[in-house]
Enzyme design. Structure first.
Site, PDB file in Angstrom:
ATOM      1  NE  ARG A 236      26.984 -11.537  -7.458  1.00 23.95           N
ATOM      2  CZ  ARG A 236      27.284 -10.442  -6.776  1.00 23.95           C
ATOM      3  NH1 ARG A 236      26.773 -10.225  -5.583  1.00 23.95           N
ATOM      4  NH2 ARG A 236      28.089  -9.524  -7.297  1.00 23.95           N
ATOM      5  CD  GLU A 265      19.758 -10.684  -7.121  1.00 24.91           C
ATOM      6  OE1 GLU A 265      20.209  -9.624  -7.611  1.00 24.91           O
ATOM      7  OE2 GLU A 265      20.274 -11.253  -6.155  1.00 24.91           O
ATOM      8  CG  HIS A 283      21.834  -7.661  -4.948  1.00 27.09           C
ATOM      9  ND1 HIS A 283      22.156  -8.586  -5.905  1.00 27.09           N
ATOM     10  CD2 HIS A 283      23.011  -7.277  -4.399  1.00 27.09           C
ATOM     11  CE1 HIS A 283      23.462  -8.753  -5.934  1.00 27.09           C
ATOM     12  NE2 HIS A 283      24.003  -7.971  -5.026  1.00 27.09           N
TER      13      HIS A 283
HETATM   14  C1  GLV Z   1      27.179  -6.730  -4.700  1.00 30.58           C
HETATM   15  O1  GLV Z   1      26.511  -7.710  -4.753  1.00 30.58           O
HETATM   16  C2  GLV Z   1      28.589  -6.708  -4.938  1.00 30.58           C
HETATM   17  O2  GLV Z   1      29.124  -7.747  -5.363  1.00 30.58           O
HETATM   18  O3  GLV Z   1      29.206  -5.666  -4.718  1.00 30.58           O
END
Ligand code: GLV
Length: 328
Positions: A236, A265, A283
């Site tokens: 993250r 984001e 992401h």
């Molecule tokens: C993506 O970022 C997830 O947490 O699956």
């Protein structure tokens, strides 16, 4: 009459069809991200919600959702869910672990390799028509094989990343709250966070985000790293102080960064975006076709079971607050 659920983002039609076998499903085919106000209008009256990391589910929102019994997160990370508030409201919460582990680890390596060997920067340059001749010192990067990999967070994804390091003849160091048994079989050695930062030639962040973990990598931590090191974040964005990272890259205190996640984001810190030393992706670490479908199906399995339907009624495969199941 079927009970109502909300699916907050666009999800594969085959998965929506599975949900429709049990529920009256409100979908979001336009896929715009609902504002808090829109969620407050759409969630009431729903018994379940299939949400993504783009929606925050917290106590103020839950006060509008008195019918809600389950929230299925379409992600393994669940920092967007206030688990305590969900549990207090007796709402079952689930996530999508395991099915994305290997694809996410693959992508961590893609970023690591691209960052160390400067593939993004070299490709941009080539596409601009700037390649006139082969040169001995063209885009010199740092090696990956035979170096030391530092893994910050030895959960499922961290271990899958570490397992791949064997093929590159790397030594693996890791840090987590405590040593992890399964890491020993991988030949990974536990160490303190500062030792990890000092020793890693390539650091990869695979730990969950929480408010306490905000800016786990900040100025102090970046200052401990080797100038030749690279940093990859597939967890993250909030784990890394982006301004501090931009400074370290600009001042030549770090060789490069591979970032799949960002603090705000879809906004990307403009200084990181402008840096040739950054490989940036939107992401997508788990985004293979097969894995994203598996995640969506697992989120649906969780929701169906949590709401008491299907073959696993009452036993969702990946529940985050099992105490709510026990008291249901
Ligand atoms: C993506 O970022 C997830 O947490 O699956």
């Amino acid at each position: 009459m079927k009970e109502k659920i909300l699916v907050t983002r666009k999800v594969f039609p085959a998965v929506i069809e599975r949900l429709r076998e049990h529920f009256d499903v409100e979908t979001n085919d336009g896929d715009q991200i609902y504002t808090r106000g829109e969620l407050e209008v759409r969630m009431p009256g729903k018994v379940g919600a299939l949400v993504s990391a783009t929606e925050s589910i917290d106590a103020p929102l839950l006060r509008h959702c008195t019918s809600l019994r389950a929230v299925a997160n379409l992600a393994v990370g669940y920092n967007n869910l206030d688990l305590a508030a969900l549990s207090t409201a007796k709402v079952i919460a689930t996530n999508t672990p395991d099915v994305l582990t290997e694809s996410t680890a693959d992508f961590g390596w893609a970023l690591l390799m691209a960052t160390a060997r400067r593939t993004g920067e070299a490709e941009r340059w080539l596409r601009l028509g700037l390649w006139e001749k082969w040169a001995l010192d063209l885009f010199l990067g740092v090696d990956v094989h035979g170096t030391t990999l530092g893994v910050l967070g030895m959960g499922r994804i961290g271990r899958a990343v570490a397992r791949r390091a064997g093929g590159f003849g790397m030594s693996v160091l890791y840090h987590d709250r405590a040593p992890v048994d399964a890491a020993r079989e991988l030949g990974a050695r536990y160490c303190g966070k500062d030792e990890l930062l000092r020793a890693a030639d390539h650091l990869i962040i695979t730990m969950p985000y929480s408010a306490q973990a905000h800016h786990t990598i900040g100025r102090r931590e970046l200052a401990l790293m080797k100038r030749s090191a690279t940093l990859v974040n597939i967890s993250r964005g909030g784990l890394v102080d982006e301004e501090a990272l931009a400074d370290a890259l600009a001042e030549g205190r770090l060789a490069g960064a591979g970032l799949d996640v960002f603090e705000q984001e879809p906004l990307v810190c403009s200084r990181l975006l402008a840096s040739q030393k950054v490989v940036a992706t939107p992401h997508i670490a788990s985004a293979s076709e097969k894995t994203r479908m598996a995640m969506a199906n697992l989120a649906a399995d969780n929701l169906i079971a949590a709401l008491g339907y299907g073959a696993h009624a009452g036993r969702p495969p990946s529940v985050l607050n099992p105490q709510v199941l026990d008291t249901a």
